[in-house]
Design a protein around this motif. Structure first.
Motif, PDB file in Angstrom:
ATOM      1  N   LEU A   1       9.178  -0.309  10.858  1.00 51.80           N
ATOM      2  CA  LEU A   1       8.354  -0.865   9.780  1.00 51.80           C
ATOM      3  C   LEU A   1       7.211  -1.710  10.350  1.00 51.80           C
ATOM      4  CD1 LEU A   1       7.701  -1.537   6.842  1.00 51.80           C
ATOM      5  CD2 LEU A   1       9.467  -3.327   6.925  1.00 51.80           C
ATOM      6  N   GLY A   2       7.522  -2.613  11.268  1.00 55.72           N
ATOM      7  CA  GLY A   2       6.499  -3.492  11.822  1.00 55.72           C
ATOM      8  C   GLY A   2       5.412  -2.719  12.558  1.00 55.72           C
ATOM      9  N   LEU A   3       5.812  -1.733  13.367  1.00 59.41           N
ATOM     10  CA  LEU A   3       4.822  -0.955  14.108  1.00 59.41           C
ATOM     11  C   LEU A   3       3.894  -0.188  13.174  1.00 59.41           C
ATOM     12  CD1 LEU A   3       7.089   0.430  16.977  1.00 59.41           C
ATOM     13  CD2 LEU A   3       5.154  -1.119  17.272  1.00 59.41           C
ATOM     14  N   LEU A   4       4.462   0.422  12.137  1.00 60.40           N
ATOM     15  CA  LEU A   4       3.644   1.235  11.241  1.00 60.40           C
ATOM     16  C   LEU A   4       2.768   0.380  10.329  1.00 60.40           C
ATOM     17  CD1 LEU A   4       6.128   4.100  10.313  1.00 60.40           C
ATOM     18  CD2 LEU A   4       4.287   4.091  12.001  1.00 60.40           C
ATOM     19  N   LEU A   5       3.166  -0.862  10.076  1.00 59.33           N
ATOM     20  CA  LEU A   5       2.296  -1.743   9.308  1.00 59.33           C
ATOM     21  C   LEU A   5       1.042  -2.103  10.107  1.00 59.33           C
ATOM     22  CD1 LEU A   5       4.787  -4.193   7.558  1.00 59.33           C
ATOM     23  CD2 LEU A   5       3.197  -2.629   6.434  1.00 59.33           C
ATOM     24  N   VAL A   6       1.173  -2.147  11.437  1.00 56.66           N
ATOM     25  CA  VAL A   6       0.027  -2.482  12.286  1.00 56.66           C
ATOM     26  C   VAL A   6      -0.748  -1.225  12.671  1.00 56.66           C
ATOM     27  CG1 VAL A   6      -0.698  -3.548  14.450  1.00 56.66           C
ATOM     28  CG2 VAL A   6       1.228  -4.504  13.167  1.00 56.66           C
ATOM     29  N   TRP A   7      -0.048  -0.177  13.086  1.00 55.29           N
ATOM     30  CA  TRP A   7      -0.682   1.078  13.516  1.00 55.29           C
ATOM     31  C   TRP A   7      -0.050   2.245  12.773  1.00 55.29           C
ATOM     32  CZ3 TRP A   7       0.760  -1.990  18.057  1.00 55.29           C
ATOM     33  CH2 TRP A   7      -0.324  -2.642  18.637  1.00 55.29           C
ATOM     34  N   PRO A   8      -0.450   2.517  11.541  1.00 56.65           N
ATOM     35  CA  PRO A   8       0.147   3.634  10.791  1.00 56.65           C
ATOM     36  C   PRO A   8       0.032   4.973  11.502  1.00 56.65           C
ATOM     37  CG  PRO A   8      -1.151   2.237   9.331  1.00 56.65           C
ATOM     38  CD  PRO A   8      -1.425   1.769  10.729  1.00 56.65           C
ATOM     39  N   ARG A   9      -1.004   5.155  12.306  1.00 56.67           N
ATOM     40  CA  ARG A   9      -1.207   6.458  12.948  1.00 56.67           C
ATOM     41  C   ARG A   9      -0.156   6.769  14.006  1.00 56.67           C
ATOM     42  NH1 ARG A   9      -4.924   9.924  11.961  1.00 56.67           N
ATOM     43  NH2 ARG A   9      -6.526   9.366  10.456  1.00 56.67           N
ATOM     44  N   LEU A  10       0.624   5.795  14.392  1.00 60.09           N
ATOM     45  CA  LEU A  10       1.746   6.101  15.288  1.00 60.09           C
ATOM     46  C   LEU A  10       2.687   7.126  14.661  1.00 60.09           C
ATOM     47  CD1 LEU A  10       2.772   2.604  16.723  1.00 60.09           C
ATOM     48  CD2 LEU A  10       1.798   4.518  18.004  1.00 60.09           C
ATOM     49  N   ALA A  11       2.736   7.157  13.331  1.00 63.38           N
ATOM     50  CA  ALA A  11       3.673   8.038  12.630  1.00 63.38           C
ATOM     51  C   ALA A  11       3.467   9.507  12.960  1.00 63.38           C
ATOM     52  CB  ALA A  11       3.564   7.830  11.118  1.00 63.38           C
ATOM     53  N   VAL A  12       2.257   9.895  13.348  1.00 65.07           N
ATOM     54  CA  VAL A  12       1.988  11.304  13.634  1.00 65.07           C
ATOM     55  C   VAL A  12       1.881  11.573  15.130  1.00 65.07           C
ATOM     56  CG1 VAL A  12       0.886  11.774  11.426  1.00 65.07           C
ATOM     57  CG2 VAL A  12      -0.496  10.906  13.311  1.00 65.07           C
ATOM     58  N   THR A  13       2.325  10.629  15.972  1.00 68.15           N
ATOM     59  CA  THR A  13       2.302  10.836  17.423  1.00 68.15           C
ATOM     60  C   THR A  13       3.674  11.246  17.923  1.00 68.15           C
ATOM     61  OG1 THR A  13       2.786   8.512  17.924  1.00 68.15           O
ATOM     62  CG2 THR A  13       0.475   9.129  17.680  1.00 68.15           C
TER      63      THR A  13
ATOM     64  N   LEU B   1      -1.527  10.177   5.901  1.00 67.37           N
ATOM     65  CA  LEU B   1      -2.206  10.774   7.053  1.00 67.37           C
ATOM     66  C   LEU B   1      -2.264  12.294   6.984  1.00 67.37           C
ATOM     67  CD1 LEU B   1      -0.736   8.524   9.890  1.00 67.37           C
ATOM     68  CD2 LEU B   1      -3.013   8.389   8.880  1.00 67.37           C
ATOM     69  N   LEU B   2      -1.284  12.913   6.317  1.00 68.22           N
ATOM     70  CA  LEU B   2      -1.215  14.376   6.301  1.00 68.22           C
ATOM     71  C   LEU B   2      -1.743  14.998   5.026  1.00 68.22           C
ATOM     72  CD1 LEU B   2       2.254  14.960   8.008  1.00 68.22           C
ATOM     73  CD2 LEU B   2      -0.011  14.878   9.060  1.00 68.22           C
ATOM     74  N   LEU B   3      -1.850  14.220   3.961  1.00 67.42           N
ATOM     75  CA  LEU B   3      -2.361  14.747   2.700  1.00 67.42           C
ATOM     76  C   LEU B   3      -3.754  14.185   2.441  1.00 67.42           C
ATOM     77  CD1 LEU B   3       0.744  14.470   0.329  1.00 67.42           C
ATOM     78  CD2 LEU B   3      -0.095  16.498   1.512  1.00 67.42           C
ATOM     79  N   PRO B   4      -4.630  14.962   1.775  1.00 64.66           N
ATOM     80  CA  PRO B   4      -5.938  14.399   1.394  1.00 64.66           C
ATOM     81  C   PRO B   4      -5.780  13.326   0.334  1.00 64.66           C
ATOM     82  CG  PRO B   4      -5.639  16.598   0.484  1.00 64.66           C
ATOM     83  CD  PRO B   4      -4.481  16.362   1.401  1.00 64.66           C
ATOM     84  N   GLY B   5      -6.869  12.627   0.027  1.00 69.63           N
ATOM     85  CA  GLY B   5      -6.846  11.413  -0.790  1.00 69.63           C
ATOM     86  C   GLY B   5      -6.040  11.440  -2.067  1.00 69.63           C
ATOM     87  N   TRP B   6      -6.464  12.242  -3.059  1.00 66.69           N
ATOM     88  CA  TRP B   6      -5.799  12.188  -4.359  1.00 66.69           C
ATOM     89  C   TRP B   6      -4.353  12.673  -4.323  1.00 66.69           C
ATOM     90  CZ3 TRP B   6      -7.406   9.069  -7.822  1.00 66.69           C
ATOM     91  CH2 TRP B   6      -8.760   8.757  -7.921  1.00 66.69           C
ATOM     92  N   PRO B   7      -4.018  13.763  -3.627  1.00 64.17           N
ATOM     93  CA  PRO B   7      -2.595  14.135  -3.533  1.00 64.17           C
ATOM     94  C   PRO B   7      -1.736  13.046  -2.898  1.00 64.17           C
ATOM     95  CG  PRO B   7      -3.969  15.985  -2.917  1.00 64.17           C
ATOM     96  CD  PRO B   7      -4.893  14.821  -3.070  1.00 64.17           C
ATOM     97  N   ALA B   8      -2.292  12.328  -1.910  1.00 64.24           N
ATOM     98  CA  ALA B   8      -1.529  11.238  -1.298  1.00 64.24           C
ATOM     99  C   ALA B   8      -1.266  10.132  -2.309  1.00 64.24           C
ATOM    100  CB  ALA B   8      -2.291  10.684  -0.092  1.00 64.24           C
ATOM    101  N   LEU B   9      -2.313   9.754  -3.060  1.00 64.04           N
ATOM    102  CA  LEU B   9      -2.148   8.714  -4.075  1.00 64.04           C
ATOM    103  C   LEU B   9      -1.137   9.149  -5.134  1.00 64.04           C
ATOM    104  CD1 LEU B   9      -2.978   6.023  -5.327  1.00 64.04           C
ATOM    105  CD2 LEU B   9      -4.871   7.221  -6.449  1.00 64.04           C
ATOM    106  N   ALA B  10      -1.236  10.414  -5.554  1.00 61.39           N
ATOM    107  CA  ALA B  10      -0.306  10.915  -6.571  1.00 61.39           C
ATOM    108  C   ALA B  10       1.129  10.899  -6.056  1.00 61.39           C
ATOM    109  CB  ALA B  10      -0.702  12.334  -6.986  1.00 61.39           C
TER     110      ALA B  10
END
Length: 759
Positions: free
Chosen positions: A314-326, A21-30
């Motif tokens: 774990l369960g919450l973030l598997l369903v709503w990953p964007r909770l991590a930045v709230t 959520l905080l890094l752009p595509g390729w840096p996140a994958l890396a």
């Protein structure tokens, strides 16, 4: 010793979501691939144990879900149509209650929805995509769960929505809400009806405590809750669910429910709570954390609770990953972790010299506060000193307010008078919580400013981590505990002076009160003329305290918009206030009436209109109202009448000439230019917070050396306008803004004019 492997699982999941959520595509994958390689290599070479594979798996799984959801949103037909600004036909289901917010051109209805069909640009798609609907105030307000069709213009969205929807036509209802949404809405209405006859604040707080329904809560009271660390009571939190479902389980045991049926009753209570509070991600998050707390209360609760926390994250973030930045997710998880991991240790330390109930009452809010302090400071820039004490005092009233409020609502569905009787103690309990919040917020140093820079937050986090091993040593001894408590009380009760504040030779202060005006003209030692009071009593009161103003011989309210008069109580609080004057146009009527009541209670008389042209001297201040001129005639009908009726003042303090313009707009400014031909001033208070609608010829002709703009940070009005600032600067004015510099004070020393700012 609790099993922290589940906590590591939750941390791994949280890290995976943050990376994507905080890094752009390729840096996140890396980053994800790098983590897999490093951990995999370490396990294969037996540098690390197999236990690392669990957190790594959680990281990869949540990162994958977050990436997949991001791709689905960005490649959705809705997103493509929104990029083109297309007007389309939509079928959508409302997934939240309507929220009314103030926009640049009027109120807006904001509601979340899920689009199931879209037609536009000659094509049609069936899909499921989240959106936010932003409709005008006159658009029909429909309940949660309604399925409707409408035409709308799509605007690019941000975050977790595919688009913003701006309706262009009337909605057509396709399907009414399902029966469970009707039932939940009925309970919410019944809770409100059960306390409808109570004190205004109590009748709004009870629904907030029961189901997070805080729509009608007084903003000033909400600020007091924030200052005292009681905000969690206003939103749906794990505490709400713990109290409601815990009471249901106790009631079930009392009537003989046992074994699997008791678990079924608990699940039913959780589902009912989620439906009543609205099944949004934040509510489900609160329910999950509340369930963890319930587990933590049972046998072997600490160990089971810690495991439950990791699994819940774990369960919450598997369903709503964007909770991590709230912020709500972070505060919930950290508070729960603090209560499970820190509170038992600190309780045991306190139990060496206090009864168990005292130790538990102190350790639980203390642990939660320490765990959440860095996040709270990042959000508010402050560290509350009263939070633990306020939560300790409020705690006995939270349970009866919540449980009896809900019981009154449920019983009110059967027989309304019975619901009113049962909910009465809930309202009384809410009254006590309100008293605690107001008392705590009124303490001289209820909170200290900390800042939100990375360095300041890193220091605060380090201090909180240091408290983990140090606190048991301090709490285990009565001498050290009482000494620290006494020191904290002294710090709270004695307002520390701001070093070098107010600056020597100050003549005028523009208080940082957000999107509003509050100007202070020094009339003598501890005395000042105040022009406007800003939108917030707390901010205005604090500014006057910093300036050491204890006497206000004259308060002038230029007009009755809330951003100029909402903070009147802050001026009146604890100060000797003389005359109160305002404009003769009582518009908006609600603002004028509220000011009249506030002033009447404080000084025994209502404000009177400022007398045009009357020159007065109050201490070191000479003051003359120069607008509105009697018989001046109507201003431009396309402009705001209340703004153009603002009292405009020419003042002189210690030889410094000041023009205070309220919110007058171009037509009134043009009239002033004709009335005040040749006027020259040293300081100009820029009209209307720097709006782009100005008579630039007049403003730049005034010859002001300083131009002051009172404006709120990140406001959505576009204030101040860049063209205006450029024109003032080109005319030789030094421009100062509260959104950048905080309190701005004009200083006159040895015939020189300067500015001192307080961030």
């Amino acid at each position: 010793m609790p099993d922290v492997r589940a906590v590591a699982l939750g941390l791994g999941a949280w890290t995976g979501a943050l990376v994507v959520l905080l890094l752009p595509g390729w840096p996140a994958l890396a980053s994800v691939v790098g983590a897999v390689v490093v951990v995999g290599t370490g396990v294969l070479r037996r540098w690390w144990s197999l236990a690392w594979l669990g957190p790594l798996g959680a990281l990869v799984a949540v990162a994958g879900v977050a990436a997949l959801q991001h791709v689905l949103l960005t490649t959705s037909p809705l997103a493509a149509l929104a990029d083109e600004g297309a007007v389309v036909g939509l079928e959508l289901e409302l997934t939240s209650d309507v929220r009314v917010v103030s926009g640049r051109y009027g109120d807006l209805q904001v509601v979340r929805a899920s689009v199931t069909r879209v037609e536009g640009r000659g094509s049609a798609w069936s899909l499921t995509a989240p959106v936010v609907v932003m409709a005008d105030a006159d658009w029909p307000r429909l309940p949660l769960g309604t399925t409707l069709e409408t035409t709308a213009r799509l605007v690019p969205g941000d975050g977790d929505v595919a688009a913003l929807v701006r309706p262009t036509g009337e909605p057509s209802v396709v399907a009414e809400p399902d029966v469970w949404w009707d039932a939940a809405a009925g309970v919410r209405r019944s809770v409100r009806a059960a306390v409808a006859g109570r004190d205004a604040d109590a009748r709004e707080l009870v629904p907030a405590l029961v189901v997070g329904d805080d729509g009608g809560l007084d903003p000033e009271l909400a600020d007091d809750f924030r200052t005292t660390g009681l905000t969690h009571l206003l939103a749906v939190s794990g505490t709400n669910l713990t109290l409601v479902v815990g009471f249901l389980l106790v009631l079930g045991r009392w009537v003989g429910v046992r074994g699997p049926w008791l678990y079924a009753l608990g699940v039913l209570g959780i589902v009912g709570f989620v439906l009543t509070a609205r099944a949004e991600p934040s509510v489900v998050r609160a329910a999950a954390m509340g369930s963890v707390a319930l587990v933590g209360m049972g046998r072997n609760g600490r160990s089971r609770g810690v495991r439950g926390l990791g699994v819940a994250v774990l369960g919450l973030l598997l369903v709503w990953p964007r909770l991590a930045v709230t912020a709500g997710f972070a505060l919930s998880a950290l508070a729960t972790a603090g209560i499970l991991l820190l509170a038992p240790v600190w309780r045991d330390a306190l139990m060496r010299w206090t009864p168990r109930w005292v130790a538990e009452a102190v350790s639980v809010p203390l642990a939660a506060q320490v765990a959440c302090t860095p996040v709270v400071a990042a959000l508010s820039g402050e560290v509350s000193l009263v939070a633990v004490g306020a939560n300790l005092l409020a705690a006995p009233a939270v349970a009866p307010a919540t449980v009896l409020g809900l019981s009154g609502g449920l019983l009110g569905l059967v027989w309304a008078p019975l619901g009113v009787v049962v909910a009465a103690p809930a309202a009384w309990s809410a009254g006590w919580i309100i008293t605690v919040a107001r008392w705590g917020a009124g303490i001289p140093t209820a909170a200290v400013g900390w800042g939100t820079s990375p360095a300041s937050l890193a220091v605060l986090t380090a201090l909180c981590l240091l408290a983990v091993p140090v606190a048991p040593r301090v709490l285990g001894r009565p001498g050290s505990t009482l000494a620290c408590t006494g020191l904290l009380v002294v710090v709270m009760l004695v307002r520390p002076p701001s070093p070098g504040w107010p600056p020597e030779g100050w003549v005028l202060a523009m208080c940082d009160v957000g999107q509003g005006d509050a100007l202070v003209l020094r009339s003598g030692p501890a005395s000042a003329v105040v022009v406007d009071a800003g939108p917030d009593p707390g901010a205005t009161d604090a500014c006057l305290d910093r300036l050491e103003v204890r006497s206000v011989p004259l308060l002038v309210l230029t007009h009755f918009h809330a951003d100029h008069v909402g903070g009147v109580a802050g001026v009146l609080d604890g100060r000797d206030v003389g005359e109160v004057e305002g404009t003769g146009l009582l518009d908006p009527v609600e603002g004028a009436m509220e000011v009249g009541r506030e002033v009447g209670r404080a000084v025994g008389r209502e404000p009177v209109p400022a007398t045009y042209g009357l020159t007065r001297r109050m201490g070191e201040v000479t003051l003359q109202p120069v607008w509105p001129r009697p018989g001046a005639g109507p201003t431009d009908p396309g402009e705001s009448a209340p703004n153009n009726a603002s009292v405009v003042l020419v003042a002189e303090v210690a030889g410094v000439r000041v023009l205070l313009t309220g919110d007058v707009e171009p037509s009134a400014q043009s009239a002033l230019a004709r009335d005040l031909t040749g006027l020259r001033v040293d300081v100009l208070k820029v009209p209307h917070h720097g709006s782009r609608h100005q008579d630039l010829d007049w403003l730049t002709s005034l010859g002001a050396r300083l131009a002051l703009v009172s404006v709120g940070e990140d406001n959505d009005y576009g204030h101040p306008a860049p063209d205006l600032l450029a024109a003032l600067s080109a005319a030789g004015a030094d421009v100062w803004r509260t959104d950048i510099s905080g309190d701005v004070v004009v200083v006159a020393r040895d015939g020189e004019l300067g500015v001192v700012a307080r961030d």
